[in-house]
Design a protein around this motif. Structure first.
Motif, short mmCIF file in Angstrom:
data_model
loop_
_atom_site.label_atom_id
_atom_site.label_comp_id
_atom_site.label_asym_id
_atom_site.label_seq_id
_atom_site.Cartn_x
_atom_site.Cartn_y
_atom_site.Cartn_z
N MET A 1 0.84 -1.21 0.00
CA MET A 1 0.00 0.00 0.00
C MET A 1 0.87 1.26 0.00
SD MET A 1 -3.13 0.84 -0.18
CE MET A 1 -4.06 2.36 -0.08
N THR A 2 2.03 1.16 0.69
CA THR A 2 2.94 2.31 0.73
C THR A 2 3.44 2.66 -0.66
OG1 THR A 2 3.66 1.68 2.96
CG2 THR A 2 5.05 3.22 1.75
N LEU A 3 3.80 1.63 -1.45
CA LEU A 3 4.27 1.85 -2.81
C LEU A 3 3.17 2.48 -3.66
CD1 LEU A 3 6.42 1.55 -4.98
CD2 LEU A 3 5.58 -0.78 -5.40
N GLU A 4 1.95 2.00 -3.51
CA GLU A 4 0.83 2.56 -4.27
C GLU A 4 0.60 4.03 -3.91
OE1 GLU A 4 -2.31 2.74 -6.96
OE2 GLU A 4 -0.70 1.26 -6.70
N PHE A 5 0.73 4.35 -2.63
CA PHE A 5 0.58 5.73 -2.18
C PHE A 5 1.63 6.62 -2.82
CE2 PHE A 5 2.21 8.91 0.84
CZ PHE A 5 1.12 9.78 0.88
N VAL A 6 2.88 6.14 -2.83
CA VAL A 6 3.98 6.91 -3.43
C VAL A 6 3.74 7.12 -4.92
CG1 VAL A 6 6.46 6.89 -3.95
CG2 VAL A 6 5.65 6.17 -1.69
N LEU A 7 3.28 6.07 -5.60
CA LEU A 7 3.01 6.18 -7.04
C LEU A 7 1.92 7.23 -7.32
CD1 LEU A 7 3.09 2.43 -8.18
CD2 LEU A 7 4.74 4.24 -8.75
N ARG A 8 0.88 7.21 -6.52
CA ARG A 8 -0.21 8.17 -6.72
C ARG A 8 0.26 9.60 -6.48
NH1 ARG A 8 -5.61 5.19 -4.12
NH2 ARG A 8 -5.41 3.27 -5.34
N LEU A 9 1.01 9.80 -5.42
CA LEU A 9 1.50 11.13 -5.12
C LEU A 9 2.49 11.60 -6.18
CD1 LEU A 9 1.44 13.48 -3.16
CD2 LEU A 9 3.25 12.36 -1.83
N ALA A 10 3.36 10.68 -6.64
CA ALA A 10 4.34 11.03 -7.68
C ALA A 10 3.63 11.40 -8.99
CB ALA A 10 5.29 9.86 -7.90
N ALA A 11 2.57 10.67 -9.31
CA ALA A 11 1.82 10.98 -10.53
C ALA A 11 1.16 12.35 -10.42
CB ALA A 11 0.76 9.90 -10.77
N ALA A 12 0.57 12.65 -9.26
CA ALA A 12 -0.05 13.96 -9.06
C ALA A 12 0.99 15.07 -9.13
CB ALA A 12 -0.77 14.00 -7.71
N PHE A 13 2.16 14.81 -8.52
CA PHE A 13 3.24 15.79 -8.55
C PHE A 13 3.70 16.06 -9.99
CE2 PHE A 13 7.80 16.76 -8.58
CZ PHE A 13 7.84 17.87 -7.74
N ALA A 14 3.88 14.99 -10.77
CA ALA A 14 4.33 15.13 -12.15
C ALA A 14 3.32 15.89 -13.00
CB ALA A 14 4.59 13.75 -12.75
N CYS A 15 2.04 15.56 -12.82
CA CYS A 15 1.00 16.27 -13.57
C CYS A 15 0.95 17.74 -13.17
CB CYS A 15 -0.36 15.60 -13.34
SG CYS A 15 -0.52 13.95 -14.05
N GLY A 16 1.08 18.00 -11.86
CA GLY A 16 1.06 19.38 -11.39
C GLY A 16 2.23 20.18 -11.93
N VAL A 17 3.40 19.57 -11.97
CA VAL A 17 4.58 20.24 -12.52
C VAL A 17 4.39 20.55 -14.00
CG1 VAL A 17 7.01 19.91 -13.13
CG2 VAL A 17 6.21 19.31 -10.84
N ALA A 18 3.84 19.59 -14.75
CA ALA A 18 3.62 19.80 -16.19
C ALA A 18 2.68 20.97 -16.45
CB ALA A 18 3.06 18.52 -16.82
N ILE A 19 1.58 21.03 -15.70
CA ILE A 19 0.63 22.13 -15.87
C ILE A 19 1.22 23.43 -15.34
CG2 ILE A 19 -1.66 22.99 -15.23
CD1 ILE A 19 -2.57 20.06 -15.02
N GLY A 20 1.89 23.35 -14.18
CA GLY A 20 2.44 24.55 -13.56
C GLY A 20 3.55 25.20 -14.36
N GLY B 1 -6.11 6.51 -8.04
CA GLY B 1 -5.43 5.44 -8.75
C GLY B 1 -5.76 5.37 -10.23
N HIS B 2 -6.43 6.38 -10.76
CA HIS B 2 -6.78 6.39 -12.19
C HIS B 2 -5.72 7.20 -12.94
CE1 HIS B 2 -10.58 4.59 -11.12
NE2 HIS B 2 -10.89 5.61 -10.34
N TYR B 3 -4.60 6.56 -13.22
CA TYR B 3 -3.46 7.26 -13.79
C TYR B 3 -3.69 7.72 -15.23
CZ TYR B 3 -1.21 5.17 -9.73
OH TYR B 3 -0.90 4.81 -8.46
N LEU B 4 -4.23 6.84 -16.06
CA LEU B 4 -4.42 7.18 -17.47
C LEU B 4 -5.36 8.38 -17.63
CD1 LEU B 4 -3.74 6.53 -20.38
CD2 LEU B 4 -5.64 4.89 -20.42
N PRO B 5 -6.53 8.41 -16.97
CA PRO B 5 -7.38 9.60 -17.06
C PRO B 5 -6.68 10.86 -16.54
CG PRO B 5 -8.66 7.77 -16.22
CD PRO B 5 -7.22 7.32 -16.23
N ALA B 6 -5.84 10.69 -15.51
CA ALA B 6 -5.12 11.84 -14.95
C ALA B 6 -4.14 12.40 -15.97
CB ALA B 6 -4.39 11.44 -13.68
#
Length: 235
Positions: free
Chosen positions: A1-20, A107-112
């Motif tokens: 679960m810890t790995l999944e949490f890190v992946l979700r946060l990393a994906a959100a961070f990457a998307c935020g950086v791209a838009i920002g 956890g919906h990475y592709l739509p994100a």
């Protein structure tokens, strides 16, 4: 679960950086850090619902609260300057960034990632398209502008001037709104007649012609007109 949490946060961070990054390069109010924090924060809130085991209903509730909170944040970047409103696009970008963060947290990475791409395309490609549309001649735009035509004349000729204004407006034709008269305090025996009308900016020449004709009246000492900001016509 810890790995999944890190992946979700990393994906959100990457998307935020791209838009920002796109917002930061344009020197917007909400730039790289703000957009990244919104996306990451939305992800953290939604992940909280997953970690506490509240199920789909709990995650959905938290997502709804995130949307409300981002609404207040977006309102803070909208500014009003001399009648024009600035920052609506930035507020909408914040809103979309929160949605991307919620998707990552769920956890919906592709739509994100797809949502991130849509936001970037909107703020880049469609930006140039909107500029091209705005560069078209004003005659093709669905606009209306409020004008005020002011004539100063002799008091005894007020009725004649009011009649001349009305006849000119109906002959043009122009959208007649109101016609008022008042005494000129610093000129004895003079009346100021003000006509307000709405018309498309492309028809401004009709108003100029009417003002020119009225200025030739013997009793008229001055003729002037002013225009307000053009605004879209109501649908």
């Amino acid at each position: 679960m810890t790995l999944e949490f890190v992946l979700r946060l990393a994906a959100a961070f990457a998307c935020g950086v791209a838009i920002g990054l796109e917002r930061q390069m344009r020197q917007r109010t909400a730039g790289l850090r703000t957009i990244t924090l919104v996306a990451s924060g939305a992800c953290l809130f939604v992940t909280l619902g997953v970690l506490t085991g509240n199920g789909v209903a709990g995650v959905t509730q938290i997502a709804a609260y995130v949307v409300s909170g981002v609404g207040f944040l977006g309102g803070g970047v909208i500014m009003r300057d001399k009648g024009s409103i600035q920052g609506i696009n930035t507020a909408a970008t914040l809103w979309c960034s929160a949605a991307v963060g919620v998707l990552c947290g769920s956890g919906h990475y592709l739509p994100a990632f797809a949502g991130t791409g849509v936001v970037l395309l909107t703020n880049t490609v469609l930006r140039d398209v909107s500029r091209m549309i705005n560069a078209t001649p004003v005659s093709g735009a669905d606009l209306v502008r409020l004008y005020a035509l002011t004539i100063v004349c002799r008091e005894e000729d007020e009725i004649h001037i009011r009649t001349a204004i009305s006849n000119s407006m109906y002959a043009a034709p122009l959208s007649f709104q109101s016609l008022t008269s008042e005494d000129v305090t610093d000129q004895a025996g003079r009346i100021r007649v003000t006509a307000t009308l709405k018309l498309h900016p492309k028809d401004q020449s009709k108003l100029e012609l009417m003002a020119s004709r009225l200025s030739m009246e013997k009793s008229v000492s001055s003729v002037s007109w002013t225009a307000a900001e053009a605004e879209p016509t109501p649908e």
